[in-house]
Design an enzyme around this catalytic site. Structure first.
Site, mmCIF file in Angstrom:
data_model
loop_
_atom_site.group_PDB
_atom_site.id
_atom_site.type_symbol
_atom_site.label_atom_id
_atom_site.label_comp_id
_atom_site.label_asym_id
_atom_site.label_seq_id
_atom_site.Cartn_x
_atom_site.Cartn_y
_atom_site.Cartn_z
ATOM 1 N N GLU A 1 -5.207 -3.829 -1.571
ATOM 2 C CA GLU A 1 -6.635 -3.524 -1.591
ATOM 3 C C GLU A 1 -6.958 -2.226 -0.855
ATOM 4 O O GLU A 1 -8.069 -1.705 -0.946
ATOM 5 C CB GLU A 1 -7.432 -4.683 -0.978
ATOM 6 C CG GLU A 1 -7.239 -4.907 0.509
ATOM 7 C CD GLU A 1 -5.965 -5.668 0.867
ATOM 8 O OE1 GLU A 1 -5.802 -6.000 2.056
ATOM 9 O OE2 GLU A 1 -5.137 -5.921 -0.036
ATOM 10 N N GLU B 1 9.602 -3.867 13.197
ATOM 11 C CA GLU B 1 9.331 -2.807 12.232
ATOM 12 C C GLU B 1 8.020 -2.131 12.610
ATOM 13 O O GLU B 1 6.961 -2.758 12.632
ATOM 14 C CB GLU B 1 9.231 -3.382 10.815
ATOM 15 C CG GLU B 1 9.006 -2.308 9.766
ATOM 16 C CD GLU B 1 8.852 -2.879 8.363
ATOM 17 O OE1 GLU B 1 9.303 -2.219 7.417
ATOM 18 O OE2 GLU B 1 8.284 -3.981 8.228
ATOM 19 N N LYS C 1 -1.349 -7.653 -8.546
ATOM 20 C CA LYS C 1 -2.281 -7.633 -7.425
ATOM 21 C C LYS C 1 -1.825 -6.526 -6.478
ATOM 22 O O LYS C 1 -0.954 -6.722 -5.651
ATOM 23 C CB LYS C 1 -2.288 -8.987 -6.712
ATOM 24 C CG LYS C 1 -3.625 -9.353 -6.026
ATOM 25 C CD LYS C 1 -4.085 -8.395 -4.954
ATOM 26 C CE LYS C 1 -3.317 -8.537 -3.661
ATOM 27 N NZ LYS C 1 -3.855 -7.616 -2.584
ATOM 28 N N SER D 1 5.677 -6.975 4.232
ATOM 29 C CA SER D 1 6.289 -7.262 5.530
ATOM 30 C C SER D 1 7.095 -8.553 5.472
ATOM 31 O O SER D 1 6.874 -9.408 4.610
ATOM 32 C CB SER D 1 5.207 -7.378 6.603
ATOM 33 O OG SER D 1 4.426 -8.542 6.387
ATOM 34 N N CYS E 1 9.688 1.451 3.661
ATOM 35 C CA CYS E 1 10.616 0.402 4.092
ATOM 36 C C CYS E 1 12.044 0.923 4.182
ATOM 37 O O CYS E 1 12.909 0.260 4.743
ATOM 38 C CB CYS E 1 10.543 -0.801 3.148
ATOM 39 S SG CYS E 1 11.191 -0.482 1.504
ATOM 40 N N PHE F 1 0.804 -1.222 0.000
ATOM 41 C CA PHE F 1 0.000 0.000 0.000
ATOM 42 C C PHE F 1 0.833 1.266 0.000
ATOM 43 O O PHE F 1 0.372 2.320 -0.429
ATOM 44 C CB PHE F 1 -0.944 0.013 1.221
ATOM 45 C CG PHE F 1 -0.242 0.258 2.539
ATOM 46 C CD1 PHE F 1 0.076 1.546 2.952
ATOM 47 C CD2 PHE F 1 0.104 -0.798 3.378
ATOM 48 C CE1 PHE F 1 0.728 1.777 4.163
ATOM 49 C CE2 PHE F 1 0.749 -0.584 4.587
ATOM 50 C CZ PHE F 1 1.058 0.712 4.981
#
Length: 495
Positions: free
Chosen positions: A175, A380, A172, A225, A280, A148
């Site tokens: 969402e 994280e 993909k 992740s 990240c 995202f």
């Protein structure tokens, strides 16, 4: 309410049988619903990619390159429109959204050089009358699963190289902010990409599992992740696929006693709190060498925090927007609220800052005296929380970073060239910055970390992506004189 559908073979598809909410993070209001693909719908997108593969693979390199030249033009021309889509669904400020697009365009520019990138090798007369050459050919249908936090940049990291190499793609996206991927798919097709070469399906684990399990999908790229990256890698690899799965990070920024502390503080604030820390490559641990350095840095960072403006990403005055969801905001807040009980010192508690409305906002936090074993250090956080770890020497700083299970990015701030060079040599991390807090490589190099920040043996975009999205084929050729033909059952030798 609008339903965001899939994009398969150039057409909008998908039903409202299973959906998920798409929020405006600045208000907390559901602005649309996104269709969640079933296994059958995902398989249909994979079939569309497979059907488009033969013709796209046979398309000349020059014609493929033309698509990327036109795509670059369209991305520049419509950057404001695309940035608005990012901000509406992700929440980041418009300037950050435009920066994301710019970094994605770098990869389109790299892919436009595919005629050079896909060159093989040739060796003449390796044996008497025998020549050998190699070619790079596409792997086939590629699955791209993106996060995202960069709904344009990361899809461009994957799709540009994969499509340039002659593959077809099923993308993909997250969402949580799905519309940018659809916009990209339409821009690709406006640039001349044939329908079916790039397909977009939305959804959850059902769609992901269909991609991972499909025998038609030959390679999978993932960014997310670490737990999910490991799971993606194991499942896809077990199904015989080529996999690159980029995971999480805990990026350290070392500040030496000789560093320009004002510049270091500016860099730390920018790198820790930009995009609300949902990067990240965000700096999450400031490693101060010496208590004097730590005390000065904590003071300077706290001063700069007081001047930050947090608000809706559409407000030009905002420097930081909301987090992506209410649940994620609460998770980030829990790290800060639990830090003191672990022995850390919360210098600035952003969880106490109040905001009007129901948006997913949180203030920025600064936590001093963190150490391994504390959750605020070990995990994280993916939010606007900067920790300060204190060490006495350069060697302790290096040991601290090299002991981390994550190894995505790191940086050192110093005025001494010898220290910088030694740091580059000593540190066991995939991307290193010298007086650069977020060392994301330009498009002509590849991006990726080590240890639990990467599963697989190929980094993303740049030269390593060409290796990942192609298979090398070696051809040995001989055109003998018919009079020289003879039977020989011995093992062929090159003499």
């Amino acid at each position: 309410m609008d339903l965001i559908r899939h994009h398969v073979a150039g057409r909008s598809t998908g039903s409202a049988e299973r959906t998920g909410p798409v929020y405006d993070p600045a208000t907390g209001v559901v602005q649309a619903e996104v269709a969640f693909a079933s296994t059958a719908e995902t398989d249909a997108a994979i079939a569309a990619a497979a059907a488009a593969l033969p013709a796209w693979r046979a398309t000349s390199l020059i014609k493929r390159a033309d698509v990327f030249f036109r795509l670059r033009h369209l991305l520049v021309e419509r950057a404001d429109e695309l940035a608005a889509i990012i901000t509406a669904e992700h929440g980041k400020v418009l300037s950050d959204a435009k920066g994301e697009i710019s970094r994605g365009i770098e990869n389109v520019e790299f892919a436009a050089g595919l005629v050079h990138l896909l060159k093989g090798e040739h060796a003449e007369q390796v044996s008497r009358g025998v020549d050998v050459h190699s070619v790079k050919q596409p792997v086939g249908v590629v699955g791209a699963i993106t996060p995202f936090n960069f709904p344009v940049m990361v899809p461009l990291w994957m799709t540009a190289s994969a499509i340039a190499c002659g593959n077809t793609v099923v993308l993909k996206p997250s969402e949580k902010d799905p519309s940018a991927a659809l916009f990209l798919a339409r821009l690709y097709e406006e640039a001349g990409l044939p329908a079916g070469v790039l397909n977009v399906v939305h959804g959850d684990k059902v769609a992901v599992d269909a991609i991972l399990d499909s025998p038609t999908v030959r390679a999978v790229s993932f960014v997310g992740s670490t737990p999910i990256a490991r799971s993606i890698y194991e499942r896809a690899a077990a199904n015989g696929k080529r996999v690159q799965a980029l995971g999480g990070a805990k990026n350290h920024m070392v500040v030496m006693p000789d560093a320009d502390l004002d510049a270091a503080a500016d860099a730390a604030v920018s790198a820790a709190y930009g995009s609300a820390g949902e990067r990240c490559m965000a700096v999450s641990v400031l490693v101060a060498v010496g208590d004097d350095v730590a005390d000065a840095l904590v003071e300077k960072v706290a001063e700069r925090i007081a001047g930050l403006t947090i608000g809706a990403g559409t407000d030009p005055a905002s420097e930081m927007g909301p987090l992506i969801t209410r649940e994620h905001r609460d998770k980030v807040a829990a790290y800060v609220s639990g830090a003191a009980a672990e022995g850390a010192t919360v210098v600035v508690d952003g969880t106490t800052q109040q905001f009007e409305g129901d948006g997913f906002f949180i203030g920025v936090s600064l936590v001093d005296r963190v150490a391994p074993g504390m959750k605020v250090y070990d995990e994280e956080i993916f939010g606007p929380v900067l920790s300060v770890a204190r060490v006495a020497t350069y060697d302790e700083a290096v040991a601290l970073i090299n002991a981390s299970p994550f190894a995505n990015g790191t940086a050192v701030f110093t005025r001494d060239g010898g220290t910088a060079r030694q740091f580059e040599f000593d540190i066991e991390v995939g991307m290193v910055g010298v007086n650069v807090p977020i060392p994301v490589p330009v498009g002509a190099f590849s991006f990726g970390g080590w240890r639990n920040s990467l599963f697989g043996d190929s980094h993303i975009y740049g030269p390593e992506s060409i290796h990942f999205y192609t298979r090398s084929k070696v051809v040995t050729t001989r055109w003998p004189d018919p009079s020289e033909s003879q039977i020989s059952l011995g093992f062929p030798s090159n003499h």
